[in-house]
Design a protein around this motif. Structure first.
Motif, PDB file in Angstrom:
ATOM      1  N   LEU A 109       0.818  -1.220   0.000  1.00 47.77           N
ATOM      2  CA  LEU A 109       0.000   0.000   0.000  1.00 47.77           C
ATOM      3  C   LEU A 109       0.855   1.275   0.000  1.00 47.77           C
ATOM      4  O   LEU A 109       0.317   2.374  -0.127  1.00 47.77           O
ATOM      5  CB  LEU A 109      -0.939   0.016   1.214  1.00 47.77           C
ATOM      6  CG  LEU A 109      -2.025  -1.051   1.255  1.00 47.77           C
ATOM      7  CD1 LEU A 109      -2.832  -0.953   2.542  1.00 47.77           C
ATOM      8  CD2 LEU A 109      -2.946  -0.970   0.037  1.00 47.77           C
ATOM      9  N   ALA A 110       2.162   1.113   0.152  1.00 46.62           N
ATOM     10  CA  ALA A 110       3.049   2.281   0.204  1.00 46.62           C
ATOM     11  C   ALA A 110       3.154   2.924  -1.180  1.00 46.62           C
ATOM     12  O   ALA A 110       3.610   2.305  -2.137  1.00 46.62           O
ATOM     13  CB  ALA A 110       4.425   1.884   0.724  1.00 46.62           C
ATOM     14  N   THR A 111       2.681   4.151  -1.268  1.00 39.18           N
ATOM     15  CA  THR A 111       2.780   4.960  -2.484  1.00 39.18           C
ATOM     16  C   THR A 111       3.329   6.310  -2.040  1.00 39.18           C
ATOM     17  O   THR A 111       3.371   6.588  -0.836  1.00 39.18           O
ATOM     18  CB  THR A 111       1.390   5.171  -3.126  1.00 39.18           C
ATOM     19  OG1 THR A 111       0.600   5.978  -2.237  1.00 39.18           O
ATOM     20  CG2 THR A 111       0.672   3.861  -3.413  1.00 39.18           C
ATOM     21  N   PRO A 112       3.731   7.164  -2.986  1.00 38.95           N
ATOM     22  CA  PRO A 112       4.177   8.497  -2.557  1.00 38.95           C
ATOM     23  C   PRO A 112       3.122   9.212  -1.693  1.00 38.95           C
ATOM     24  O   PRO A 112       3.461   9.899  -0.732  1.00 38.95           O
ATOM     25  CB  PRO A 112       4.418   9.222  -3.876  1.00 38.95           C
ATOM     26  CG  PRO A 112       4.791   8.127  -4.839  1.00 38.95           C
ATOM     27  CD  PRO A 112       3.944   6.944  -4.423  1.00 38.95           C
ATOM     28  N   ALA A 113       1.837   8.983  -1.992  1.00 35.98           N
ATOM     29  CA  ALA A 113       0.773   9.657  -1.242  1.00 35.98           C
ATOM     30  C   ALA A 113       0.555   9.055   0.148  1.00 35.98           C
ATOM     31  O   ALA A 113       0.100   9.749   1.058  1.00 35.98           O
ATOM     32  CB  ALA A 113      -0.536   9.602  -2.034  1.00 35.98           C
ATOM     33  N   THR A 114       0.866   7.777   0.325  1.00 36.55           N
ATOM     34  CA  THR A 114       0.577   7.114   1.599  1.00 36.55           C
ATOM     35  C   THR A 114       1.815   6.872   2.455  1.00 36.55           C
ATOM     36  O   THR A 114       1.693   6.452   3.602  1.00 36.55           O
ATOM     37  CB  THR A 114      -0.082   5.739   1.362  1.00 36.55           C
ATOM     38  OG1 THR A 114       0.836   4.907   0.629  1.00 36.55           O
ATOM     39  CG2 THR A 114      -1.387   5.865   0.613  1.00 36.55           C
ATOM     40  N   ARG A 115       2.990   7.115   1.911  1.00 35.72           N
ATOM     41  CA  ARG A 115       4.225   6.753   2.607  1.00 35.72           C
ATOM     42  C   ARG A 115       4.309   7.362   4.005  1.00 35.72           C
ATOM     43  O   ARG A 115       4.722   6.700   4.949  1.00 35.72           O
ATOM     44  CB  ARG A 115       5.451   7.136   1.768  1.00 35.72           C
ATOM     45  CG  ARG A 115       6.707   6.463   2.291  1.00 35.72           C
ATOM     46  CD  ARG A 115       7.847   6.521   1.308  1.00 35.72           C
ATOM     47  NE  ARG A 115       7.580   5.862   0.041  1.00 35.72           N
ATOM     48  CZ  ARG A 115       7.770   4.566  -0.187  1.00 35.72           C
ATOM     49  NH1 ARG A 115       8.211   3.802   0.775  1.00 35.72           N
ATOM     50  NH2 ARG A 115       7.531   4.051  -1.371  1.00 35.72           N
ATOM     51  N   SER A 116       3.886   8.618   4.170  1.00 35.07           N
ATOM     52  CA  SER A 116       3.996   9.240   5.500  1.00 35.07           C
ATOM     53  C   SER A 116       3.104   8.526   6.510  1.00 35.07           C
ATOM     54  O   SER A 116       3.473   8.367   7.670  1.00 35.07           O
ATOM     55  CB  SER A 116       3.642  10.727   5.432  1.00 35.07           C
ATOM     56  OG  SER A 116       2.287  10.889   5.048  1.00 35.07           O
ATOM     57  N   GLN A 117       1.948   8.063   6.069  1.00 32.10           N
ATOM     58  CA  GLN A 117       1.033   7.334   6.956  1.00 32.10           C
ATOM     59  C   GLN A 117       1.602   5.955   7.303  1.00 32.10           C
ATOM     60  O   GLN A 117       1.485   5.494   8.439  1.00 32.10           O
ATOM     61  CB  GLN A 117      -0.312   7.192   6.240  1.00 32.10           C
ATOM     62  CG  GLN A 117      -1.494   7.081   7.146  1.00 32.10           C
ATOM     63  CD  GLN A 117      -2.797   6.969   6.349  1.00 32.10           C
ATOM     64  OE1 GLN A 117      -2.855   7.237   5.159  1.00 32.10           O
ATOM     65  NE2 GLN A 117      -3.846   6.557   7.030  1.00 32.10           N
ATOM     66  N   ILE A 118       2.224   5.312   6.330  1.00 27.25           N
ATOM     67  CA  ILE A 118       2.742   3.959   6.531  1.00 27.25           C
ATOM     68  C   ILE A 118       4.052   3.965   7.305  1.00 27.25           C
ATOM     69  O   ILE A 118       4.394   2.988   7.954  1.00 27.25           O
ATOM     70  CB  ILE A 118       2.856   3.246   5.160  1.00 27.25           C
ATOM     71  CG1 ILE A 118       1.438   2.923   4.688  1.00 27.25           C
ATOM     72  CG2 ILE A 118       3.717   1.996   5.230  1.00 27.25           C
ATOM     73  CD1 ILE A 118       1.318   2.329   3.332  1.00 27.25           C
ATOM     74  N   SER A 119       4.765   5.077   7.265  1.00 27.24           N
ATOM     75  CA  SER A 119       6.047   5.135   7.984  1.00 27.24           C
ATOM     76  C   SER A 119       5.943   6.025   9.224  1.00 27.24           C
ATOM     77  O   SER A 119       6.922   6.611   9.654  1.00 27.24           O
ATOM     78  CB  SER A 119       7.154   5.617   7.049  1.00 27.24           C
ATOM     79  OG  SER A 119       6.881   6.933   6.592  1.00 27.24           O
ATOM     80  N   GLU A 120       4.749   6.102   9.814  1.00 26.83           N
ATOM     81  CA  GLU A 120       4.600   6.920  11.027  1.00 26.83           C
ATOM     82  C   GLU A 120       5.323   6.214  12.181  1.00 26.83           C
ATOM     83  O   GLU A 120       5.527   5.004  12.152  1.00 26.83           O
ATOM     84  CB  GLU A 120       3.126   7.244  11.296  1.00 26.83           C
ATOM     85  CG  GLU A 120       2.227   6.084  11.553  1.00 26.83           C
ATOM     86  CD  GLU A 120       2.079   5.813  13.043  1.00 26.83           C
ATOM     87  OE1 GLU A 120       2.395   6.679  13.857  1.00 26.83           O
ATOM     88  OE2 GLU A 120       1.658   4.702  13.372  1.00 26.83           O
TER      89      GLU A 120
END
Length: 188
Positions: free
Chosen positions: A121-132
C-alpha cells in the motif's frame, strides 16, 4: 482465458460471495473466505473480485472476533494489494488503519500478511502514513523477533518504506521510553 471461462469464473466467485452472505455457519464462512483469499492471488480474478466488492468484505473481516476470519481477510487483502486498482479500493476504504491494527494480532500469519500489505500500500501519497513512528517502532520490534520470517520481513519494510533518518528517530524514541510500544509479538 476463453470467452466461456470468464463468465463461469465470475459466476463461481459470485456464488462464493453469496454463500458467505447467506450462511450462518462460521465454519462455512471460514472455508469461503479461505477460498476467496486464494482466488485473490490470481490476477485473472481481480476484476471480478473488485466487481463483487470482495476487497470490502476482506476489510470487514479485520475487525471480527473470529481469528480465522481476520487471518483469511488479511491474507486476501495481502494478495489483492499488489494490484493498483485493488490498492486504490483498499486505501479509499480506510484500509491502512485497519491493516495497521492487525500488526498486534497474535497469529504470525496475520501479522506477516499485514506487514506485506502495508508494503504493497506504500505509495508516494501514503508513505507518510505507513512510515509513522508507531508503525516504525513496531517494525523495529519485529526485526528482533525469534521468527526469521517476521524478522526478515520487518527488515525489508524498514529498508523499503522508510528513510534511514525515520528509522534512527524511531530507534531513539524507543530507547527513550521502552514501554511506548504495547504491541505483543505474535505467537508462533
Amino acid at each position: 482465458m476463453s470467452s466461456t471461462e470468464a463468465p463461469e469464473r465470475f459466476e463461481y466467485l459470485q456464488s462464493l460471495v453469496t454463500e458467505f452472505q447467506d450462511t450462518d455457519s462460521e465454519e462455512a464462512k471460514e472455508q469461503v473466505l479461505a477460498n476467496l483469499a486464494n482466488f485473490a492471488y490470481d490476477p485473472k480474478n481481480l476484476e471480478y473480485l473488485r466487481e463483487l466488492q470482495v476487497p470490502d468484505l476482506f476489510l470487514d473481516m479485520l475487525t471480527e472476533e473470529n481469528e480465522n476470519f481476520v487471518e483469511f481477510g488479511m491474507g486476501g487483502l495481502c494478495n489483492l494489494s499488489m494490484d493498483p486498482d485493488c490498492r486504490e479500493v483498499i486505501l479509499q476504504s480506510g484500509g491502512i488503519s485497519l491493516v495497521t491494527n492487525c500488526l498486534s494480532n497474535r497469529r504470525e500469519e496475520t501479522v506477516l500478511s499485514a506487514v506485506t500489505t502495508l508494503m504493497n500500500l506504500a505509495t508516494p501519497a501514503t508513505r507518510s502514513q505507513i512510515s509513522e513512528p508507531g508503525i516504525l517502532q513496531c517494525m523495529l520490534r519485529f526485526s528482533l523477533a525469534e521468527s526469521p520470517r517476521l524478522r526478515n520481513l520487518a527488515a525489508v519494510f524498514l529498508q523499503d518504506c522508510c528513510s534511514e533518518e525515520q528509522v534512527r528517530q524511531a530507534q531513539q524514541q524507543m530507547e527513550g521510553r521502552q514501554t511506548a510500544v504495547g504491541i505483543p509479538l505474535p505467537k508462533e
